[in-house]
Design a protein around this motif. Structure first.
Motif, mmCIF file in Angstrom:
data_model
loop_
_atom_site.group_PDB
_atom_site.id
_atom_site.type_symbol
_atom_site.label_atom_id
_atom_site.label_comp_id
_atom_site.label_asym_id
_atom_site.label_seq_id
_atom_site.Cartn_x
_atom_site.Cartn_y
_atom_site.Cartn_z
ATOM 1 N N GLN A 128 1.114 -1.332 -0.087
ATOM 2 C CA GLN A 128 0.246 0.730 -0.298
ATOM 3 C C GLN A 128 1.032 1.430 -0.070
ATOM 4 O O GLN A 128 0.030 2.155 -0.438
ATOM 5 N N LEU A 132 0.962 4.120 -2.894
ATOM 6 C CA LEU A 132 0.742 5.266 -2.775
ATOM 7 C C LEU A 132 1.929 6.345 -3.490
ATOM 8 O O LEU A 132 1.427 7.689 -3.507
ATOM 9 N N ALA A 137 1.747 11.037 -3.557
ATOM 10 C CA ALA A 137 1.391 11.194 -2.354
ATOM 11 C C ALA A 137 3.007 11.389 -1.823
ATOM 12 O O ALA A 137 3.905 10.779 -1.599
ATOM 13 N N VAL A 142 1.468 9.497 2.846
ATOM 14 C CA VAL A 142 1.543 7.850 2.993
ATOM 15 C C VAL A 142 1.759 7.353 4.294
ATOM 16 O O VAL A 142 0.266 6.280 4.438
ATOM 17 N N ALA A 145 -2.401 7.299 5.598
ATOM 18 C CA ALA A 145 -2.834 6.688 5.101
ATOM 19 C C ALA A 145 -2.940 4.821 4.622
ATOM 20 O O ALA A 145 -4.049 3.974 4.624
ATOM 21 N N TYR A 213 -6.609 -1.270 -8.227
ATOM 22 C CA TYR A 213 -5.276 -1.180 -7.014
ATOM 23 C C TYR A 213 -4.506 -2.537 -7.938
ATOM 24 O O TYR A 213 -5.360 -3.066 -7.955
ATOM 25 N N TYR A 215 -2.755 1.073 -8.140
ATOM 26 C CA TYR A 215 -2.995 2.728 -8.960
ATOM 27 C C TYR A 215 -2.778 2.802 -10.514
ATOM 28 O O TYR A 215 -3.386 3.309 -11.306
ATOM 29 N N TRP A 288 -2.711 11.509 -7.387
ATOM 30 C CA TRP A 288 -2.497 11.980 -6.426
ATOM 31 C C TRP A 288 -3.047 13.509 -6.668
ATOM 32 O O TRP A 288 -4.311 14.108 -6.370
ATOM 33 N N GLY A 309 -7.083 8.153 0.358
ATOM 34 C CA GLY A 309 -6.650 7.350 -0.429
ATOM 35 C C GLY A 309 -7.942 6.012 -1.588
ATOM 36 O O GLY A 309 -7.630 5.823 -2.806
#
Length: 344
Positions: A128, A132, A137, A142, A145, A213, A215, A288, A309
């Motif tokens: 994750q 991000l 991000a 990060v 989130a 996901y 992204y 982002w 997120g």
């Protein structure tokens, strides 16, 4: 039959007629309030459509709600899950333990549940965080989130494909594959009553989250899949007649085809707005940055890190759909990934 969304405390189990019942099951801490779990009668015991969040209060609401309708959770024949999210699949394992029944879901979501079960918490956090970061991000965002995730739902006993009939003796309950919200989302067409259990695919007032996901994937187009799935449910029913929709949230409503068309129009407008926003930006934008300039139900500054997120996931899905349509491009070989509009 239509009932506007009310607070969970005002909800009651209902006999919907034709051997179908609904039971509101609370979702702790969620603005959605509750999941509508449906029971469909058969001579060998009811089959549930979804099961609700895995929480003691939710279990009490589900088992007690069924009992108030003259149904016993220990007699449930099976649970067919519209998709793997915890507010739908969370209690399926406990229902199976209580009744000895089966759990069924689409094969694509079953594969995701297996992957989630194998993915340890620390590996998930690393995945994750890197996702991000690649979206653009900053390090502080990060850290904020990345958080806990619900335990994976129980693994299914049976896997469904598009067009399969659910094991429901004496009735015809057919799986309709409607990917978008999840890869394996299904609606369920009760053909002997011409009703459609829509899960999260078609809801009467809100629209489901459509994200991608990681992204920056470029091998899938979940929003494109979702739009095609909306067209498909709009074409169900005899001679194109509209059907009553029994959704997992909010309220029961007529004419699923009309609502599906509204949702398609909403996303088409959103895609055009995003293309226009990118066309006005002289520099390529990160995912982002794109998410921050899109319109949400609250200003970007007021969104929690977790909701940001999810917004980024939805922005990424819209960018990917525009890319698949040849309206934007991603810059090759850059990290974080960036997109820019192409001349239309």
């Amino acid at each position: 039959m239509k009932s506007r969304r009310r607070p969970y405390a005002e909800q009651r189990p209902r006999d919907l007629g034709g051997g179908v019942w609904s039971v509101p099951v609370p979702i702790p801490g969620s603005p959605l309030g509750y999941t509508l779990v449906y029971a469909v009668a058969s001579p060998r015991g009811p089959v549930l459509v979804d099961a609700g969040w895995n929480h003691p209060d939710a279990w009490e609401a589900l088992s007690g709600g069924l009992a108030s309708l003259g149904l016993d959770v220990t007699a449930v024949r099976g649970v067919v899950v519209t998709h793997f999210h915890p507010d739908h699949a969370g209690l399926a394992g406990q229902v199976r333990e209580a009744s000895g029944g089966w759990i069924a879901m689409h094969e694509s979501d079953a594969a995701l549940v297996r992957l989630m079960t194998e993915y340890a918490g620390d590996r998930h956090d690393g995945f994750q965080s890197d996702m991000l970061r690649r979206a653009g991000a900053d390090p502080g965002e990060v850290r904020q989130a990345v958080g806990d995730r619900p335990a994976p739902p129980a693994l299914p006993d049976r896997e469904l494909r598009d067009g399969d009939l659910v094991d429901l003796p004496g009735r015809k309950l057919r799986a309709v594959h409607t990917p978008g919200h999840t890869p394996g989302h299904i609606c369920l067409h009760l053909e002997d009553a011409d009703r459609l259990f829509t899960g999260d695919h078609v809801l009467p007032d809100i629209t489901p989250h459509i994200g991608i996901y990681p992204y920056d994937r470029d091998d899938v187009d979940p929003l494109g899949d979702f739009l095609e799935s909306l067209d498909r449910v709009g074409e169900l029913g005899p001679l194109g007649a509209s059907m009553t929709a029994l959704p997992a949230h909010e309220w029961i409503f007529p004419d699923v085809a009309a609502r599906a068309a509204e949702i398609r129009h909403h996303h088409e407008e959103k895609l055009e707005q995003l293309r226009a926003l990118l066309a006005r930006r002289p520099e390529p934008q990160t995912i982002w940055e794109v998410a921050a300039m899109m319109t949400w139900n609250r200003p970007w500054e007021d969104l929690s890190p977790m909701v940001r997120g999810m917004a980024a996931g939805e922005a990424a899905a819209h960018l990917r759909s525009l890319e698949a349509s040849g309206l934007v491009r991603r810059l090759p070989g850059v990290d974080p990934v960036r997109f820019q509009a192409l001349d239309s």
